[in-house]
Motif scaffolding. Structure first.
Motif, PDB file in Angstrom:
ATOM      1  N   UNK A 150       0.856  -1.190   0.000  1.00 58.09           N
ATOM      2  CA  UNK A 150       0.000   0.000   0.000  1.00 58.09           C
ATOM      3  C   UNK A 150       0.886   1.232   0.000  1.00 58.09           C
ATOM      4  N   UNK A 151       0.668   2.130  -0.992  1.00 56.82           N
ATOM      5  CA  UNK A 151       1.359   3.409  -1.060  1.00 56.82           C
ATOM      6  C   UNK A 151       0.355   4.531  -0.832  1.00 56.82           C
ATOM      7  N   UNK A 152       0.728   5.527  -0.043  1.00 56.16           N
ATOM      8  CA  UNK A 152      -0.104   6.713   0.147  1.00 56.16           C
ATOM      9  C   UNK A 152       0.816   7.929   0.200  1.00 56.16           C
ATOM     10  N   UNK A 153       0.700   8.789  -0.824  1.00 57.85           N
ATOM     11  CA  UNK A 153       1.513   9.999  -0.918  1.00 57.85           C
ATOM     12  C   UNK A 153       3.008   9.659  -0.894  1.00 57.85           C
ATOM     13  N   UNK A 154       3.390   8.832  -1.864  1.00 54.26           N
ATOM     14  CA  UNK A 154       4.771   8.387  -1.989  1.00 54.26           C
ATOM     15  C   UNK A 154       5.388   9.022  -3.237  1.00 54.26           C
ATOM     16  N   UNK A 155       6.609   9.502  -3.108  1.00 56.55           N
ATOM     17  CA  UNK A 155       7.324  10.083  -4.247  1.00 56.55           C
ATOM     18  C   UNK A 155       8.177   9.000  -4.902  1.00 56.55           C
ATOM     19  N   UNK A 156       7.748   8.551  -6.092  1.00 55.32           N
ATOM     20  CA  UNK A 156       8.453   7.521  -6.843  1.00 55.32           C
ATOM     21  C   UNK A 156       9.206   8.097  -8.046  1.00 55.32           C
ATOM     22  N   UNK A 157       9.438   9.387  -8.044  1.00 52.90           N
ATOM     23  CA  UNK A 157      10.109  10.042  -9.171  1.00 52.90           C
ATOM     24  C   UNK A 157      11.416   9.330  -9.528  1.00 52.90           C
ATOM     25  N   UNK A 158      11.592   9.069 -10.830  1.00 57.66           N
ATOM     26  CA  UNK A 158      12.804   8.455 -11.391  1.00 57.66           C
ATOM     27  C   UNK A 158      13.071   7.051 -10.846  1.00 57.66           C
ATOM     28  N   UNK A 159      12.039   6.385 -10.357  1.00 52.37           N
ATOM     29  CA  UNK A 159      12.212   5.013  -9.889  1.00 52.37           C
ATOM     30  C   UNK A 159      12.162   4.031 -11.054  1.00 52.37           C
ATOM     31  N   UNK A 160      12.772   2.866 -10.851  1.00 57.31           N
ATOM     32  CA  UNK A 160      12.788   1.810 -11.857  1.00 57.31           C
ATOM     33  C   UNK A 160      12.068   0.590 -11.290  1.00 57.31           C
ATOM     34  N   UNK A 161      11.094   0.095 -12.042  1.00 53.47           N
ATOM     35  CA  UNK A 161      10.276  -1.020 -11.575  1.00 53.47           C
ATOM     36  C   UNK A 161      10.253  -2.088 -12.654  1.00 53.47           C
ATOM     37  N   UNK A 162      10.744  -3.290 -12.307  1.00 48.06           N
ATOM     38  CA  UNK A 162      10.836  -4.358 -13.297  1.00 48.06           C
ATOM     39  C   UNK A 162      10.337  -5.681 -12.705  1.00 48.06           C
ATOM     40  N   UNK A 163       9.356  -6.264 -13.354  1.00 47.92           N
ATOM     41  CA  UNK A 163       8.852  -7.596 -13.003  1.00 47.92           C
ATOM     42  C   UNK A 163       8.384  -7.667 -11.551  1.00 47.92           C
ATOM     43  N   UNK A 164       7.510  -6.728 -11.171  1.00 45.97           N
ATOM     44  CA  UNK A 164       6.885  -6.740  -9.848  1.00 45.97           C
ATOM     45  C   UNK A 164       5.369  -6.860 -10.017  1.00 45.97           C
ATOM     46  N   UNK A 165       4.736  -7.871  -9.458  1.00 46.16           N
ATOM     47  CA  UNK A 165       3.273  -8.007  -9.572  1.00 46.16           C
ATOM     48  C   UNK A 165       2.551  -7.032  -8.643  1.00 46.16           C
ATOM     49  N   UNK A 166       2.371  -5.795  -9.118  1.00 44.91           N
ATOM     50  CA  UNK A 166       1.783  -4.735  -8.309  1.00 44.91           C
ATOM     51  C   UNK A 166       0.258  -4.707  -8.410  1.00 44.91           C
ATOM     52  N   UNK A 167      -0.366  -5.848  -8.615  1.00 40.32           N
ATOM     53  CA  UNK A 167      -1.811  -5.917  -8.804  1.00 40.32           C
ATOM     54  C   UNK A 167      -2.550  -5.257  -7.648  1.00 40.32           C
ATOM     55  N   UNK A 168      -3.492  -4.353  -7.994  1.00 41.02           N
ATOM     56  CA  UNK A 168      -4.356  -3.631  -7.049  1.00 41.02           C
ATOM     57  C   UNK A 168      -3.602  -2.606  -6.211  1.00 41.02           C
ATOM     58  N   UNK A 169      -2.357  -2.292  -6.570  1.00 43.86           N
ATOM     59  CA  UNK A 169      -1.642  -1.216  -5.881  1.00 43.86           C
ATOM     60  C   UNK A 169      -2.183   0.130  -6.361  1.00 43.86           C
ATOM     61  N   UNK A 170      -2.589   0.982  -5.426  1.00 48.52           N
ATOM     62  CA  UNK A 170      -3.140   2.296  -5.735  1.00 48.52           C
ATOM     63  C   UNK A 170      -2.011   3.330  -5.761  1.00 48.52           C
ATOM     64  N   UNK A 171      -1.739   3.834  -6.953  1.00 48.12           N
ATOM     65  CA  UNK A 171      -0.694   4.853  -7.116  1.00 48.12           C
ATOM     66  C   UNK A 171      -1.282   6.245  -7.331  1.00 48.12           C
ATOM     67  N   UNK A 172      -2.568   6.392  -7.139  1.00 45.29           N
ATOM     68  CA  UNK A 172      -3.245   7.639  -7.513  1.00 45.29           C
ATOM     69  C   UNK A 172      -2.782   8.843  -6.706  1.00 45.29           C
ATOM     70  N   UNK A 173      -2.237   8.637  -5.500  1.00 46.92           N
ATOM     71  CA  UNK A 173      -1.760   9.758  -4.687  1.00 46.92           C
ATOM     72  C   UNK A 173      -0.238   9.909  -4.750  1.00 46.92           C
ATOM     73  N   UNK A 174       0.408   9.090  -5.571  1.00 43.23           N
ATOM     74  CA  UNK A 174       1.872   9.083  -5.621  1.00 43.23           C
ATOM     75  C   UNK A 174       2.395   9.964  -6.754  1.00 43.23           C
ATOM     76  N   UNK A 175       3.630  10.434  -6.610  1.00 41.60           N
ATOM     77  CA  UNK A 175       4.310  11.211  -7.640  1.00 41.60           C
ATOM     78  C   UNK A 175       5.127  10.252  -8.491  1.00 41.60           C
ATOM     79  N   UNK A 176       4.885  10.269  -9.817  1.00 39.88           N
ATOM     80  CA  UNK A 176       5.451   9.257 -10.702  1.00 39.88           C
ATOM     81  C   UNK A 176       6.300   9.844 -11.825  1.00 39.88           C
TER      82      UNK A 176
END
Length: 208
Positions: A150-176
C-alpha cells in the motif's frame, strides 16, 4: 490487502549494552537510544526492541532478523540486508537512504514519513507493507514477489520497476515523474485520470 499486524510489545524494556551485539545471541526487549551501530558484517537478531535516534549505517546484515521492532527518527542508510527478515516492524521519521534489500522477507511492516531514496529492493517476498508520506525517489524494484503493498503519498520520481506483480496497488496519490516500469508490473494498477497519459506511453499509446 489484509490489515497490517502491529508489533507485539513487552514492557518494561531493558537498556541495551553495545557489547551484546557481538556475542551472537538474540537481542530481546531492549531500549536502544542514540547510539551508533556501524560496520557489522554478520547475522544479528533484534526481537521486540525500540530504537530511538539510532544510527545503523554501513552494515552488511546476512540472515538477520528484525521482529516486532520500532524505529523512531533513526538513520538506517547505506546498509545491505541479504536473506534477512522484517516482521511487524515500524519505521517513523527514519532515513533509509541507499540501502539494499535482497533475497529477503517483509511482512506486516510500515514506513511513515521516511526518506527511502535510492532504495534497491530485489528478489524479496513482500506480504504486507505500507509506505506512507515518504520519498522513494530514484528507488529500484526488481523481481519481487508481492502479495500486499500500500502506497499513500509516496514520491516515486525516477524510480525503476521491473517484473513486480503490483496488482491492485493504488498509485493515484503518488508522484510518478520520469519513472520506468515494465509491462509485467502494469496489470491491475490503480491510477488517477491525470496519470493515465503516462501509463499510455508505457503501452505505446499516444493520447491527443
Amino acid at each position: 490487502m489484509k490489515k497490517r499486524k502491529k508489533p507485539i510489545r513487552k514492557f518494561p524494556l531493558e537498556p541495551f549494552i553495545t557489547e551484546e551485539l557481538y556475542d551472537g545471541e538474540p537481542i530481546n526487549y531492549k531500549q536502544i537510544p542514540n547510539i551508533k551501530i556501524e560496520d557489522i558484517h554478520n547475522r544479528v537478531v533484534f526481537d521486540a526492541c525500540v530504537f530511538e535516534k539510532t544510527h545503523i549505517t554501513n552494515n552488511e546484515f546476512d540472515r538477520s532478523e528484525f521482529i516486532d521492532c520500532t524505529f523512531n527518527n533513526c538513520d538506517l542508510s547505506n546498509n545491505t540486508f541479504k536473506n534477512s527478515s522484517f516482521i511487524r516492524c515500524e519505521f517513523f521519521d527514519c532515513k533509509f537512504i541507499g540501502s539494499h534489500i535482497v533475497d529477503s522477507y517483509i511482512n506486516d511492516s510500515i514506513f511513515k514519513s521516511c526518506n527511502i531514496r535510492y532504495l534497491d529492493i530485489a528478489q524479496t517476498k513482500i506480504k504486507i507493507l505500507e509506505i506512507v508520506e515518504s520519498s522513494l525517489l530514484e528507488s529500484s524494484w526488481f523481481e519481487n514477489k508481492i502479495e500486499g503493498i500500500h502506497f499513500d503519498q509516496v514520491n516515486l520520481t525516477k524510480s525503476r520497476i521491473y517484473n513486480n506483480p503490483f496488482k491492485e496497488l493504488d498509485l493515484s496519490t503518488s508522484t510518478l515523474d520520469d519513472i520506468s516500469i515494465d509491462v509485467v508490473s502494469l496489470p491491475g494498477l490503480i491510477i488517477s485520470e491525470f496519470q493515465a497519459p503516462l501509463f499510455c506511453k508505457f503501452l505505446g499509446i499516444n493520447v491527443k
